[in-house]
Design a protein around this motif. Structure first.
Motif, PDB file in Angstrom:
ATOM      1  N   VAL A   1      -3.377  -2.760  -6.303  1.00 11.06           N
ATOM      2  CA  VAL A   1      -2.542  -3.964  -6.270  1.00 11.06           C
ATOM      3  C   VAL A   1      -3.420  -5.210  -6.139  1.00 11.06           C
ATOM      4  N   ALA A   2      -4.427  -5.145  -5.277  1.00  8.97           N
ATOM      5  CA  ALA A   2      -5.326  -6.293  -5.105  1.00  8.97           C
ATOM      6  C   ALA A   2      -6.069  -6.604  -6.406  1.00  8.97           C
ATOM      7  N   LEU A   3      -6.488  -5.564  -7.114  1.00  7.81           N
ATOM      8  CA  LEU A   3      -7.158  -5.791  -8.404  1.00  7.81           C
ATOM      9  C   LEU A   3      -6.200  -6.381  -9.420  1.00  7.81           C
ATOM     10  N   ALA A   4      -4.944  -5.910  -9.427  1.00  6.60           N
ATOM     11  CA  ALA A   4      -3.944  -6.447 -10.350  1.00  6.60           C
ATOM     12  C   ALA A   4      -3.667  -7.921 -10.063  1.00  6.60           C
ATOM     13  N   LEU A   5      -3.794  -8.315  -8.795  1.00  6.99           N
ATOM     14  CA  LEU A   5      -3.594  -9.718  -8.417  1.00  6.99           C
ATOM     15  C   LEU A   5      -4.870 -10.543  -8.572  1.00  6.99           C
ATOM     16  N   ARG A   6      -5.894  -9.931  -9.135  1.00  8.05           N
ATOM     17  CA  ARG A   6      -7.181 -10.574  -9.422  1.00  8.05           C
ATOM     18  C   ARG A   6      -7.931 -11.033  -8.167  1.00  8.05           C
ATOM     19  N   ALA A   7      -7.851 -10.241  -7.127  1.00  6.65           N
ATOM     20  CA  ALA A   7      -8.605 -10.545  -5.904  1.00  6.65           C
ATOM     21  C   ALA A   7     -10.088 -10.275  -6.160  1.00  6.65           C
ATOM     22  N   PRO A   8     -10.971 -10.996  -5.482  1.00  8.73           N
ATOM     23  CA  PRO A   8     -12.407 -10.710  -5.615  1.00  8.73           C
ATOM     24  C   PRO A   8     -12.711  -9.290  -5.143  1.00  8.73           C
ATOM     25  N   PHE A   9     -13.762  -8.715  -5.700  1.00 15.01           N
ATOM     26  CA  PHE A   9     -14.078  -7.314  -5.424  1.00 15.01           C
ATOM     27  C   PHE A   9     -14.306  -7.065  -3.942  1.00 15.01           C
ATOM     28  N   VAL A  10     -14.973  -7.975  -3.266  1.00 13.81           N
ATOM     29  CA  VAL A  10     -15.225  -7.799  -1.836  1.00 13.81           C
ATOM     30  C   VAL A  10     -13.903  -7.726  -1.072  1.00 13.81           C
ATOM     31  N   VAL A  11     -12.942  -8.548  -1.445  1.00 16.31           N
ATOM     32  CA  VAL A  11     -11.630  -8.541  -0.797  1.00 16.31           C
ATOM     33  C   VAL A  11     -10.925  -7.211  -1.067  1.00 16.31           C
ATOM     34  N   VAL A  12     -11.045  -6.699  -2.285  1.00 15.56           N
ATOM     35  CA  VAL A  12     -10.436  -5.415  -2.637  1.00 15.56           C
ATOM     36  C   VAL A  12     -10.995  -4.305  -1.751  1.00 15.56           C
ATOM     37  N   VAL A  13     -12.301  -4.272  -1.602  1.00 15.25           N
ATOM     38  CA  VAL A  13     -12.946  -3.240  -0.786  1.00 15.25           C
ATOM     39  C   VAL A  13     -12.529  -3.365   0.675  1.00 15.25           C
ATOM     40  N   VAL A  14     -12.512  -4.574   1.199  1.00 18.14           N
ATOM     41  CA  VAL A  14     -12.133  -4.787   2.601  1.00 18.14           C
ATOM     42  C   VAL A  14     -10.669  -4.393   2.822  1.00 18.14           C
ATOM     43  N   LEU A  15      -9.778  -4.760   1.909  1.00 14.90           N
ATOM     44  CA  LEU A  15      -8.366  -4.394   2.047  1.00 14.90           C
ATOM     45  C   LEU A  15      -8.177  -2.871   2.028  1.00 14.90           C
ATOM     46  N   ALA A  16      -8.861  -2.207   1.108  1.00 18.34           N
ATOM     47  CA  ALA A  16      -8.739  -0.745   1.027  1.00 18.34           C
ATOM     48  C   ALA A  16      -9.294  -0.076   2.277  1.00 18.34           C
ATOM     49  N   ALA A  17     -10.430  -0.552   2.750  1.00 25.38           N
ATOM     50  CA  ALA A  17     -11.031   0.027   3.954  1.00 25.38           C
ATOM     51  C   ALA A  17     -10.144  -0.216   5.174  1.00 25.38           C
ATOM     52  N   ALA A  18      -9.594  -1.418   5.273  1.00 26.59           N
ATOM     53  CA  ALA A  18      -8.716  -1.731   6.399  1.00 26.59           C
ATOM     54  C   ALA A  18      -7.446  -0.892   6.355  1.00 26.59           C
ATOM     55  N   THR A  19      -6.918  -0.659   5.170  1.00 25.74           N
ATOM     56  CA  THR A  19      -5.724   0.177   5.026  1.00 25.74           C
ATOM     57  C   THR A  19      -6.005   1.603   5.483  1.00 25.74           C
ATOM     58  N   ALA A  20      -7.107   2.172   4.990  1.00 26.86           N
ATOM     59  CA  ALA A  20      -7.455   3.545   5.382  1.00 26.86           C
ATOM     60  C   ALA A  20      -7.722   3.623   6.888  1.00 26.86           C
ATOM     61  N   ALA A  21      -8.431   2.642   7.425  1.00 27.92           N
ATOM     62  CA  ALA A  21      -8.733   2.651   8.861  1.00 27.92           C
ATOM     63  C   ALA A  21      -7.460   2.517   9.688  1.00 27.92           C
ATOM     64  N   GLY A  22      -6.572   1.633   9.270  1.00 27.75           N
ATOM     65  CA  GLY A  22      -5.318   1.450   9.994  1.00 27.75           C
ATOM     66  C   GLY A  22      -4.451   2.695   9.980  1.00 27.75           C
ATOM     67  N   LEU A  23      -4.360   3.334   8.827  1.00 30.65           N
ATOM     68  CA  LEU A  23      -3.561   4.561   8.733  1.00 30.65           C
ATOM     69  C   LEU A  23      -4.171   5.694   9.548  1.00 30.65           C
ATOM     70  N   ARG A  24      -5.479   5.783   9.567  1.00 29.99           N
ATOM     71  CA  ARG A  24      -6.136   6.814  10.377  1.00 29.99           C
ATOM     72  C   ARG A  24      -5.961   6.518  11.864  1.00 29.99           C
ATOM     73  N   LEU A  25      -5.940   5.244  12.232  1.00 32.57           N
ATOM     74  CA  LEU A  25      -5.707   4.861  13.612  1.00 32.57           C
ATOM     75  C   LEU A  25      -4.289   5.262  14.049  1.00 32.57           C
ATOM     76  N   LEU A  26      -3.352   5.207  13.084  1.00 31.85           N
ATOM     77  CA  LEU A  26      -1.968   5.592  13.372  1.00 31.85           C
ATOM     78  C   LEU A  26      -1.756   7.108  13.325  1.00 31.85           C
ATOM     79  N   GLY A  27      -2.808   7.859  13.017  1.00 31.46           N
ATOM     80  CA  GLY A  27      -2.708   9.313  13.070  1.00 31.46           C
ATOM     81  C   GLY A  27      -2.661  10.019  11.728  1.00 31.46           C
ATOM     82  N   MET A  28      -2.699   9.286  10.628  1.00 28.69           N
ATOM     83  CA  MET A  28      -2.721   9.933   9.310  1.00 28.69           C
ATOM     84  C   MET A  28      -4.126  10.493   9.062  1.00 28.69           C
ATOM     85  N   PRO A  29      -4.224  11.724   8.584  1.00 28.70           N
ATOM     86  CA  PRO A  29      -5.572  12.297   8.363  1.00 28.70           C
ATOM     87  C   PRO A  29      -6.340  11.600   7.264  1.00 28.70           C
TER      88      PRO A  29
END
Length: 104
Positions: A76-104
């Motif tokens: 979605v971030a790439l489709a919205l033309r976000a800079p690559f660094v922002v895309v990586v940070v958003l994806a990493a934050a999403t995975a980290a947040g979900l793992r913090l909430l207990g998702m494997p």
């Protein structure tokens, strides 16, 4: 173990042969529009396959974990033309947040 090394060696030789063929073939063969289009599509297909395997598998099994929603956020971030660094940070934050909430 020997079969694995044989496969690695064979794949390496195949890559070398393909690379050498690119230097040996006449330039006008490679300049055709159809060849350029196929080369571009093969690159996209290989990258897509790599992303799919790295996102949805673990130890040879299909797994649905925090990587899949992170990939969706990155898409979605790439489709919205976000800079690559922002895309990586958003994806990493999403995975980290979900793992913090207990998702494997």
């Amino acid at each position: 173990m020997t079969a694995l090394w044989g496969a690695v060696l064979l794949a390496g030789l195949a890559c070398l042969a393909i690379k050498l063929a690119g230097h040996v073939l006449p330039e006008h063969w490679l300049a055709r529009p159809r060849v350029a289009r196929v080369a571009a599509l093969v690159t996209v297909a290989l990258l897509s396959a790599l992303v799919a395997v790295q996102t949805a598998t673990s130890s040879g099994q299909v797994v649905l974990d925090a990587r899949l929603p992170a990939l969706a956020v990155a898409a979605v971030a790439l489709a919205l033309r976000a800079p690559f660094v922002v895309v990586v940070v958003l994806a990493a934050a999403t995975a980290a947040g979900l793992r913090l909430l207990g998702m494997p």
